[in-house]
Design a protein around this motif. Structure first.
Motif, PDB file in Angstrom:
ATOM      1  N   ASP A  38       0.844  -1.194   0.000  1.00 57.54           N
ATOM      2  CA  ASP A  38       0.000   0.000   0.000  1.00 57.54           C
ATOM      3  C   ASP A  38       0.885   1.251   0.000  1.00 57.54           C
ATOM      4  OD1 ASP A  38      -1.834   2.008   0.387  1.00 57.54           O
ATOM      5  OD2 ASP A  38      -2.785   1.122   2.148  1.00 57.54           O
ATOM      6  N   GLN A  39       0.892   1.957  -1.140  1.00 55.43           N
ATOM      7  CA  GLN A  39       1.716   3.154  -1.285  1.00 55.43           C
ATOM      8  C   GLN A  39       0.955   4.439  -0.984  1.00 55.43           C
ATOM      9  OE1 GLN A  39       3.877   3.177  -4.989  1.00 55.43           O
ATOM     10  NE2 GLN A  39       4.404   1.009  -4.833  1.00 55.43           N
ATOM     11  N   GLU A  40      -0.317   4.301  -0.640  1.00 56.68           N
ATOM     12  CA  GLU A  40      -1.100   5.468  -0.262  1.00 56.68           C
ATOM     13  C   GLU A  40      -0.764   5.851   1.183  1.00 56.68           C
ATOM     14  OE1 GLU A  40      -2.845   7.016  -2.567  1.00 56.68           O
ATOM     15  OE2 GLU A  40      -2.307   5.424  -3.976  1.00 56.68           O
ATOM     16  N   MET A  41      -1.444   6.886   1.686  1.00 57.59           N
ATOM     17  CA  MET A  41      -1.188   7.347   3.055  1.00 57.59           C
ATOM     18  C   MET A  41      -1.413   6.245   4.089  1.00 57.59           C
ATOM     19  SD  MET A  41      -0.102  10.469   3.224  1.00 57.59           S
ATOM     20  CE  MET A  41      -0.167  12.139   2.576  1.00 57.59           C
ATOM     21  N   THR A  42      -2.231   5.260   3.753  1.00 56.75           N
ATOM     22  CA  THR A  42      -2.609   4.197   4.684  1.00 56.75           C
ATOM     23  C   THR A  42      -1.590   3.063   4.789  1.00 56.75           C
ATOM     24  OG1 THR A  42      -3.897   3.274   2.862  1.00 56.75           O
ATOM     25  CG2 THR A  42      -5.093   4.573   4.488  1.00 56.75           C
ATOM     26  N   GLY A  43      -0.567   3.071   3.941  1.00 56.42           N
ATOM     27  CA  GLY A  43       0.308   1.907   3.830  1.00 56.42           C
ATOM     28  C   GLY A  43       1.606   1.968   4.610  1.00 56.42           C
ATOM     29  N   PHE A  44       2.346   0.861   4.523  1.00 55.22           N
ATOM     30  CA  PHE A  44       3.662   0.722   5.137  1.00 55.22           C
ATOM     31  C   PHE A  44       4.766   0.660   4.082  1.00 55.22           C
ATOM     32  CE2 PHE A  44       2.403  -1.390   9.425  1.00 55.22           C
ATOM     33  CZ  PHE A  44       2.585  -0.194  10.099  1.00 55.22           C
ATOM     34  N   SER A  45       4.501   1.159   2.875  1.00 55.53           N
ATOM     35  CA  SER A  45       5.486   1.024   1.807  1.00 55.53           C
ATOM     36  C   SER A  45       6.787   1.764   2.122  1.00 55.53           C
ATOM     37  CB  SER A  45       4.914   1.522   0.473  1.00 55.53           C
ATOM     38  OG  SER A  45       4.551   2.887   0.549  1.00 55.53           O
ATOM     39  N   GLN A  46       6.691   2.931   2.749  1.00 57.75           N
ATOM     40  CA  GLN A  46       7.911   3.675   3.063  1.00 57.75           C
ATOM     41  C   GLN A  46       8.712   3.011   4.180  1.00 57.75           C
ATOM     42  OE1 GLN A  46       7.775   8.072   3.030  1.00 57.75           O
ATOM     43  NE2 GLN A  46       5.599   7.870   2.543  1.00 57.75           N
ATOM     44  N   LEU A  47       8.030   2.489   5.168  1.00 61.80           N
ATOM     45  CA  LEU A  47       8.727   1.745   6.226  1.00 61.80           C
ATOM     46  C   LEU A  47       9.406   0.518   5.628  1.00 61.80           C
ATOM     47  CD1 LEU A  47       9.340   1.468   9.261  1.00 61.80           C
ATOM     48  CD2 LEU A  47       7.230   0.147   9.481  1.00 61.80           C
ATOM     49  N   GLY A  48       8.705  -0.167   4.733  1.00 67.77           N
ATOM     50  CA  GLY A  48       9.299  -1.315   4.051  1.00 67.77           C
ATOM     51  C   GLY A  48      10.548  -0.926   3.283  1.00 67.77           C
ATOM     52  N   GLY A  49      10.520   0.247   2.645  1.00 64.72           N
ATOM     53  CA  GLY A  49      11.682   0.718   1.910  1.00 64.72           C
ATOM     54  C   GLY A  49      12.885   0.948   2.802  1.00 64.72           C
ATOM     55  N   LEU A  50      12.647   1.376   4.026  1.00 64.18           N
ATOM     56  CA  LEU A  50      13.749   1.570   4.974  1.00 64.18           C
ATOM     57  C   LEU A  50      14.367   0.235   5.383  1.00 64.18           C
ATOM     58  CD1 LEU A  50      12.348   4.405   7.296  1.00 64.18           C
ATOM     59  CD2 LEU A  50      13.990   4.604   5.415  1.00 64.18           C
ATOM     60  N   PHE A  51      13.529  -0.783   5.547  1.00 64.47           N
ATOM     61  CA  PHE A  51      14.065  -2.125   5.838  1.00 64.47           C
ATOM     62  C   PHE A  51      14.912  -2.622   4.667  1.00 64.47           C
ATOM     63  CE2 PHE A  51      10.682  -2.617   9.124  1.00 64.47           C
ATOM     64  CZ  PHE A  51      11.467  -3.126  10.151  1.00 64.47           C
ATOM     65  N   GLU A  52      14.410  -2.439   3.453  1.00 61.91           N
ATOM     66  CA  GLU A  52      15.151  -2.890   2.261  1.00 61.91           C
ATOM     67  C   GLU A  52      16.462  -2.128   2.113  1.00 61.91           C
ATOM     68  OE1 GLU A  52      11.828  -4.556  -0.819  1.00 61.91           O
ATOM     69  OE2 GLU A  52      11.985  -2.370  -0.644  1.00 61.91           O
ATOM     70  N   ALA A  53      16.473  -0.851   2.471  1.00 58.85           N
ATOM     71  CA  ALA A  53      17.698  -0.059   2.386  1.00 58.85           C
ATOM     72  C   ALA A  53      18.779  -0.581   3.322  1.00 58.85           C
ATOM     73  CB  ALA A  53      17.399   1.403   2.702  1.00 58.85           C
ATOM     74  N   GLU A  54      18.351  -1.274   4.384  1.00 59.38           N
ATOM     75  CA  GLU A  54      19.297  -1.885   5.325  1.00 59.38           C
ATOM     76  C   GLU A  54      19.638  -3.322   4.940  1.00 59.38           C
ATOM     77  OE1 GLU A  54      20.943  -0.532   7.949  1.00 59.38           O
ATOM     78  OE2 GLU A  54      20.116   1.407   7.318  1.00 59.38           O
ATOM     79  N   GLY A  55      19.161  -3.747   3.763  1.00 59.50           N
ATOM     80  CA  GLY A  55      19.504  -5.079   3.271  1.00 59.50           C
ATOM     81  C   GLY A  55      18.541  -6.181   3.639  1.00 59.50           C
ATOM     82  N   ALA A  56      17.407  -5.833   4.261  1.00 54.49           N
ATOM     83  CA  ALA A  56      16.434  -6.854   4.668  1.00 54.49           C
ATOM     84  C   ALA A  56      15.550  -7.257   3.498  1.00 54.49           C
ATOM     85  CB  ALA A  56      15.576  -6.334   5.811  1.00 54.49           C
ATOM     86  N   LYS A  57      14.951  -8.430   3.609  1.00 46.19           N
ATOM     87  CA  LYS A  57      14.015  -8.938   2.610  1.00 46.19           C
ATOM     88  C   LYS A  57      12.615  -8.917   3.204  1.00 46.19           C
ATOM     89  CE  LYS A  57      12.993 -13.021  -0.220  1.00 46.19           C
ATOM     90  NZ  LYS A  57      13.415 -14.408  -0.538  1.00 46.19           N
TER      91      LYS A  57
END
Length: 257
Positions: free
Chosen positions: A46-65
């Motif tokens: 969910d990339q809208e205001m309701t989602g966790f897409s940005q938080l997910g991107g921070l995990f991926e930036a740290e190398g997480a899957k």
């Protein structure tokens, strides 16, 4: 050339092994958008205001899957998971057939944490999340979400939003708030604590964020989904709020507790 190729392949294998798997629940939180018929609200996609897409991107930036668990948690489906996140478990008003946490699932998650798993448990206020069943799990770590609302937004109709009514500035010395002086956290279910849980952030005698060590693992609990797209950065929030910095800290803390 062969020795170099061997070293290269070994490095790739080590990198794959080191990549941590961050699993987001979509069994207890399984809301469907009425207009589209698609899942939304506190999910990676969910990339809208309701989602966790940005938080997910921070995990991926740290190398997480990133991964999603759409089944009841168990020893088998939590295997290989480094971080497990449960956010905003559904009420009967949010889902036609909500799945509620029960003792069997709570025991599975507890044992997984004890073996070294990292659990992030984020609820919501009692009007928007199922606290009764979530507390079956929370109490195993000394945490019980209460049915009251703290940090409610105090905005008047027709006037600009009063973001400061949900501000926290007296932040403790803790990795979550390293370099952070002001956060926005709205409509929180406070947490009653018993051993082994400890306060991370409290205001006016009410715990907003708590933590607990359990065996080789660790639990962080927040009475609100908090860092979803609407309030993770300054697209909505005034510039002085540092939720994005806190989100980066959160990711690093969960991946390296």
């Amino acid at each position: 050339m062969k020795p170099l190729l061997t070293v290269f392949l070994s490095l790739l294998a080590c990198a794959a092994i080191a990549q941590k798997r961050v699993v987001l629940d979509q069994y207890y939180n399984n809301e469907v958008e009425a207009k589209t018929g698609k899942a939304f609200h506190y999910i990676w996609e969910d990339q809208e205001m309701t989602g966790f897409s940005q938080l997910g991107g921070l995990f991926e930036a740290e190398g997480a899957k990133l991964a999603t668990l759409r089944e009841k948690p168990s020893k088998n489906n939590l295997s290989g998971t480094a971080v497990y996140i449960i956010a905003d478990p559904d009420t009967k008003d949010e889902s036609r057939n909500p799945n509620f946490l029960d003792e069997e699932a709570a025991k599975a998650v507890f044992k997984w944490v004890k073996r070294g798993g990292i659990l992030l448990l984020m609820t919501n206020d009692s009007q928007n999340a199922d606290l009764d069943h979530t507390n079956i799990l929370g109490r195993k770590f000394g945490m019980s979400f209460e049915k009251e609302i703290v940090h409610a937004e105090l905005s008047e109709p027709g006037k600009p939003r009063n973001f400061n009514s949900c501000a926290s500035t007296n932040l403790p010395t803790h990795p979550l708030f390293d370099g952070v002086s002001k956060i926005f956290i709205k409509g929180v279910a406070p947490i009653a604590l018993s051993s082994p849980a400890k306060v991370v952030l409290a205001e006016n005698g009410k715990t907003l964020i708590a933590q607990a060590k359990c065996g080789k693992g660790f639990v962080l609990a927040v009475g609100d989904p908090w860092l979803y797209n609407e309030y993770i950065d300054n697209k909505m929030l005034p510039a002085e709020f540092e939720n994005f910095k806190a989100a980066k800290n959160l990711v690093k803390l969960l991946l390296n507790p």
